[in-house]
Design a protein around this motif. Structure first.
Motif, mmCIF file in Angstrom:
data_model
loop_
_atom_site.group_PDB
_atom_site.id
_atom_site.type_symbol
_atom_site.label_atom_id
_atom_site.label_comp_id
_atom_site.label_asym_id
_atom_site.label_seq_id
_atom_site.Cartn_x
_atom_site.Cartn_y
_atom_site.Cartn_z
ATOM 1 N N GLY A 1 14.726 8.301 -1.599
ATOM 2 C CA GLY A 1 15.243 7.289 -0.685
ATOM 3 C C GLY A 1 14.465 5.993 -0.722
ATOM 4 N N LEU A 2 13.929 5.657 -1.911
ATOM 5 C CA LEU A 2 13.074 4.477 -2.044
ATOM 6 C C LEU A 2 13.570 3.577 -3.170
ATOM 7 C CD1 LEU A 2 9.617 6.295 -1.824
ATOM 8 C CD2 LEU A 2 10.662 4.883 -0.037
ATOM 9 N N GLY B 1 7.868 9.470 4.146
ATOM 10 C CA GLY B 1 8.331 8.524 5.149
ATOM 11 C C GLY B 1 7.517 7.247 5.229
ATOM 12 N N HIS B 2 6.240 7.310 4.826
ATOM 13 C CA HIS B 2 5.386 6.120 4.906
ATOM 14 C C HIS B 2 5.413 5.289 3.627
ATOM 15 C CE1 HIS B 2 2.944 9.169 2.942
ATOM 16 N NE2 HIS B 2 2.118 8.240 2.517
ATOM 17 N N PRO C 1 13.787 20.921 2.073
ATOM 18 C CA PRO C 1 14.106 19.491 1.945
ATOM 19 C C PRO C 1 13.846 18.703 3.221
ATOM 20 C CG PRO C 1 16.113 20.815 2.056
ATOM 21 C CD PRO C 1 14.978 21.777 1.886
ATOM 22 N N GLN C 2 13.781 19.390 4.346
ATOM 23 C CA GLN C 2 13.528 18.699 5.610
ATOM 24 C C GLN C 2 12.121 18.106 5.669
ATOM 25 O OE1 GLN C 2 13.759 21.972 5.199
ATOM 26 N NE2 GLN C 2 12.158 23.031 6.372
ATOM 27 N N LEU C 3 11.251 18.518 4.721
ATOM 28 C CA LEU C 3 9.886 17.985 4.690
ATOM 29 C C LEU C 3 9.797 16.623 3.997
ATOM 30 C CD1 LEU C 3 7.843 21.201 3.779
ATOM 31 C CD2 LEU C 3 8.207 20.192 6.041
ATOM 32 N N LEU C 4 10.886 16.186 3.378
ATOM 33 C CA LEU C 4 10.862 14.917 2.639
ATOM 34 C C LEU C 4 10.364 13.746 3.490
ATOM 35 C CD1 LEU C 4 11.543 13.455 -0.059
ATOM 36 C CD2 LEU C 4 13.824 13.058 0.878
ATOM 37 N N ILE D 1 0.829 -1.210 0.000
ATOM 38 C CA ILE D 1 0.000 0.000 0.000
ATOM 39 C C ILE D 1 0.862 1.258 0.000
ATOM 40 C CG2 ILE D 1 -0.230 0.162 2.517
ATOM 41 C CD1 ILE D 1 -3.200 0.947 1.986
ATOM 42 N N GLY D 2 2.087 1.140 0.495
ATOM 43 C CA GLY D 2 2.985 2.289 0.524
ATOM 44 C C GLY D 2 3.766 2.429 -0.768
#
Length: 202
Positions: free
Chosen positions: A178-179, A150-151, A142-145, A115-116
């Protein structure tokens, strides 16, 4: 044997689907089909889509035998379907382009599997910086990434037209998030049947 002339048709499409529509039109020689697009960036402002499509329908109804809408619900919360019901115009089935490109059953399986999943199409890979990075202001903040992504557990690139350069760009986009990247080739079969001339259906 006399051949029935196809009806003159206008397709109102999301700008993110213009290239794919034109590829299908050219491959089939559909000279009777025209397209007009709304801005792809409206996906970030879905409240604009229903009224924008209504205006396109009313501005063009007298010029065409048929009008079709190449849009999913696209975040309008059913408001687009209400407009289309009022105007008597049909749209392609599906909540969004990921579903009708992949096919509803395949897309549902992808969602059940993970689902992610963050989905990319050819268009979104080409315009990743504009629509994702700048669209979410990650170039400035960029700190909002982690808050946005994150999920997520993976990026799924739904490929309409194979292109090694786009695959490299998709890999770079996934790395930026980062995925891990997975690739699924959809082709254009998900939209072609909807666009097929009604009078020419086999």
């Amino acid at each position: 044997m006399q051949t029935t002339k196809p009806r003159s048709t206008l397709v109102i499409a999301c700008g993110a689907l213009a290239r794919e529509f034109l590829a299908v039109k050219t491959a089939n020689g559909w000279d009777h089909v025209d397209v007009t697009c709304l801005p792809a960036i409206w996906h970030n402002y879905p409240q604009k889509i229903p009224d924008g499509i209504r205006r396109k329908i009313r501005a063009n109804r007298a010029r065409y035998d048929e009008i079709l809408v190449l849009y999913g619900d696209c975040g309008t919360g059913g408001l687009l379907d209400e407009v289309l019901k009022e105007e008597g115009v049909e749209r392609i089935d599906g909540p969004h382009c990921y579903s009708f490109f992949a096919g509803a059953e395949v897309f549902d399986r992808m969602q059940e599997e993970e689902i992610g999943t963050f989905y990319l199409t050819d268009f979104l890979v080409r315009h990743f910086d504009r629509f994702v990075i700048k669209g979410l202001k990650l170039d400035v903040h960029p700190q909002l990434l982690p808050m946005y992504f994150g999920h997520y557990k993976r990026v799924m690139f739904l490929v309409q037209v194979p292109d090694k350069a786009l695959e490299k760009k998709a890999a770079a986009a996934a790395a930026r998030l980062g995925l891990p990247l997975e690739i699924h080739h959809t082709g254009l079969a998900g939209i072609e049947p909807f666009l097929k001339p009604r009078d020419a259906a086999a």
